[in-house]
Design an enzyme around this catalytic site. Structure first.
Site, PDB file in Angstrom:
ATOM      1  N   GLN A 141      -5.947   0.595 -17.219  1.00 19.35           N
ATOM      2  CA  GLN A 141      -5.745   0.284 -18.637  1.00 19.35           C
ATOM      3  C   GLN A 141      -7.077  -0.092 -19.279  1.00 19.35           C
ATOM      4  O   GLN A 141      -7.378   0.324 -20.398  1.00 19.35           O
ATOM      5  CB  GLN A 141      -4.740  -0.879 -18.740  1.00 19.35           C
ATOM      6  CG  GLN A 141      -3.941  -0.894 -20.014  1.00 19.35           C
ATOM      7  CD  GLN A 141      -3.146   0.401 -20.199  1.00 19.35           C
ATOM      8  OE1 GLN A 141      -2.748   1.045 -19.242  1.00 19.35           O
ATOM      9  NE2 GLN A 141      -2.954   0.785 -21.453  1.00 19.35           N
ATOM     10  N   GLU A 170       5.157   0.316   6.797  1.00 12.75           N
ATOM     11  CA  GLU A 170       5.215  -0.934   7.585  1.00 12.75           C
ATOM     12  C   GLU A 170       6.298  -1.864   7.028  1.00 12.75           C
ATOM     13  O   GLU A 170       6.142  -3.081   7.027  1.00 12.75           O
ATOM     14  CB  GLU A 170       3.845  -1.614   7.579  1.00 12.75           C
ATOM     15  CG  GLU A 170       2.731  -0.608   7.803  1.00 12.75           C
ATOM     16  CD  GLU A 170       1.809  -0.937   8.920  1.00 12.75           C
ATOM     17  OE1 GLU A 170       1.768  -2.102   9.287  1.00 12.75           O
ATOM     18  OE2 GLU A 170       1.153  -0.014   9.421  1.00 12.75           O
TER      19      GLU A 170
END
Ligand SMILES: Cc1cc2nc3c(=O)[nH]c(=O)nc-3n(C[C@H](O)[C@H](O)[C@H](O)COP(=O)(O)OP(=O)(O)OC[C@H]3O[C@@H](n4cnc5c(N)ncnc54)[C@H](O)[C@@H]3O)c2cc1C
Length: 383
Positions: free
Chosen positions: A336, A363
């Site tokens: 941004q 994971e």
């Protein structure tokens, strides 16, 4: 309570930071484009003792503590998530698991070359039809005298095509659920092991990811890691270590994205002033650095518990959940601030944004981490 790194940890941080700055950051973009892992750089890391950081010296590691281990992961995450991923898999998922569950012969044979940066390992748990619910795996290992015959398929396996040893989880008792799983150490080029690369990944493109089909793979009983039927416990112990490493890597990538955004905010002039003078831009930066520092503290707290050898599943899952989400938000906010300049690979931010996406998925997804934390709090498994 001490928030300062000790002199050894500071020295590790300095050395790895310099190495990453010179050898990794300048090249990471090209490795991503070429989808090629830099084995020569990995070997240099092995020679410097920063592959086997937390492996004991008797197995050719550097015998460092978990905070130093996290520092290395953070610095690698700063420069290249594919390198950090290889560190996670080789050290946390494979070598440390063999150290914890293996016999002396297995430790000498497999941990030593991995710690030196001379060999790769992989961790084969996930299958096409079992991810979060790993215990529902379909791969089987049937006893045949002194051997086991493994059949099945593994999916999304990091280092599937480049491993010297594969930790393969398979059912030795199909009716015993999680208690019927056993872990096998399968050597490279064992007949019947057929790995295939997976291309077109959104991120971690410099890293080898693949699937493995296993057809009548014959493995001697001496290659079992840990007791028969204890494979699920072996798999979960590995994840406790790897989630910690992933979390530290997220902090590093988030810090790198923040540093790029901060520099840009100081230099980019719009409406006659640097955009960094604008309150809305400062708000973005303030929240980014706040969350990075919270993430680092969560990682270090889990590391301190690991150093003490006490149970840390709850704290490691907190670090993994927070840091996995945090790095995505930080990369998003950094984009941004860079505006249109974030949208191609002139800046490394573009790769960091893509690479970060994995951290809420593997994971154990963010949802699975929440369930682990919820269970630790309530003592009521929601799985
Ligand atoms: C690049 C990459 C590398 C990887 N490396 C490895 C590796 O080296 N070794 C290995 O074994 N695996 C590896 N994986 C696999 C990874 O760990 C899995 O993708 C992950 O565990 C999620 O499993 P899944 O993809 O099957 O998703 P699923 O389990 O199908 O989940 C899909 C969605 O359902 C949600 N969900 C599932 N169950 C529940 C529940 N009970 N409650 C609430 N929500 C739920 C999940 O949170 C997720 O949002 C890798 C994956 C990728 C993409």
């Amino acid at each position: 309570m001490d928030f300062e790194l000790n002199s050894e940890q500071q020295a590790v941080q300095k050395m790895v930071r310099e190495f990453v700055e010179n050898e990794i950051t300048p090249n990471a973009k090209q490795w991503d484009i070429d989808e090629k892992f830099p084995m020569d750089v990995w070997k240099k890391m092995g020679d410097l003792g920063i592959v086997g950081t937390s492996i004991p010296e008797e197995y050719e590691g550097s015998g460092m503590d978990f905070i130093s281990h996290a520092i290395v992961a953070e610095e690698l995450g700063y420069g290249c998530s594919s390198m950090r991923g290889t560190y996670s898999v080789n050290i946390s998922l494979v070598a440390k698991t063999i150290l914890q569950w293996g016999n002396e012969e297995q430790k000498k044979k497999y941990v030593v070359p991995i710690a030196l940066g001379d060999a790769f390992g992989c961790y084969g748990l996930t299958e096409p039809d079992s991810g979060s619910d790993a215990a529902s795996m379909r791969s089987t290992a049937e006893k045949d005298g002194d051997y086991y015959i493994i059949n099945g398929n593994k999916m999304w396996i990091t280092h599937a095509n480049s491993s010297d040893v594969s930790l393969i989880f398979a059912k030795t008792d199909k009716d015993a659920g999680a208690r019927g799983i056993t872990c096998f150490l399968v050597d490279k080029d064992t007949p019947g092991m057929n790995p295939l690369p997976i291309h077109g990944k959104i991120g971690l493109r410099a890293q080898d990811t693949g699937e493995i089909s296993m057809e009548n793979v014959r493995v001697h009983k001496d290659q079992i890691l840990g007791p028969v039927g204890k494979g699920f416990a072996v798999a979960m112990s590995a994840l406790d270590n790897a989630r910690f490493t992933v979390s530290a890597g997220c902090v590093g990538t988030a810090q790198a994205a923040y540093d790029i955004a901060k520099e840009h905010a100081k230099e980019r002039v719009q409406f006659g002033k640097p955009i960094g003078t604008r309150q809305l831009v400062q708000s973005l930066l303030a929240n980014m650095i706040l969350n990075i520092e919270i993430g680092r503290m969560l990682v270090w707290r889990a590391g301190c518990l690991k150093n003490q050898g006490v149970r840390n599943t709850r704290e490691t899952s907190m670090a993994k959940y927070f840091c996995g989400e945090m790095v995505n938000k930080v990369c998003y906010d950094a984009m941004q601030i860079l505006g249109g300049y974030s949208f191609n690979n002139e800046y490394d931010l573009e790769r960091m944004y893509r690479d970060s996406r994995i951290n809420t998925l593997y994971e154990g997804t963010s949802q699975i981490q929440q369930l682990i934390i919820g269970n630790a709090e309530l003592g009521m498994p929601a799985f």
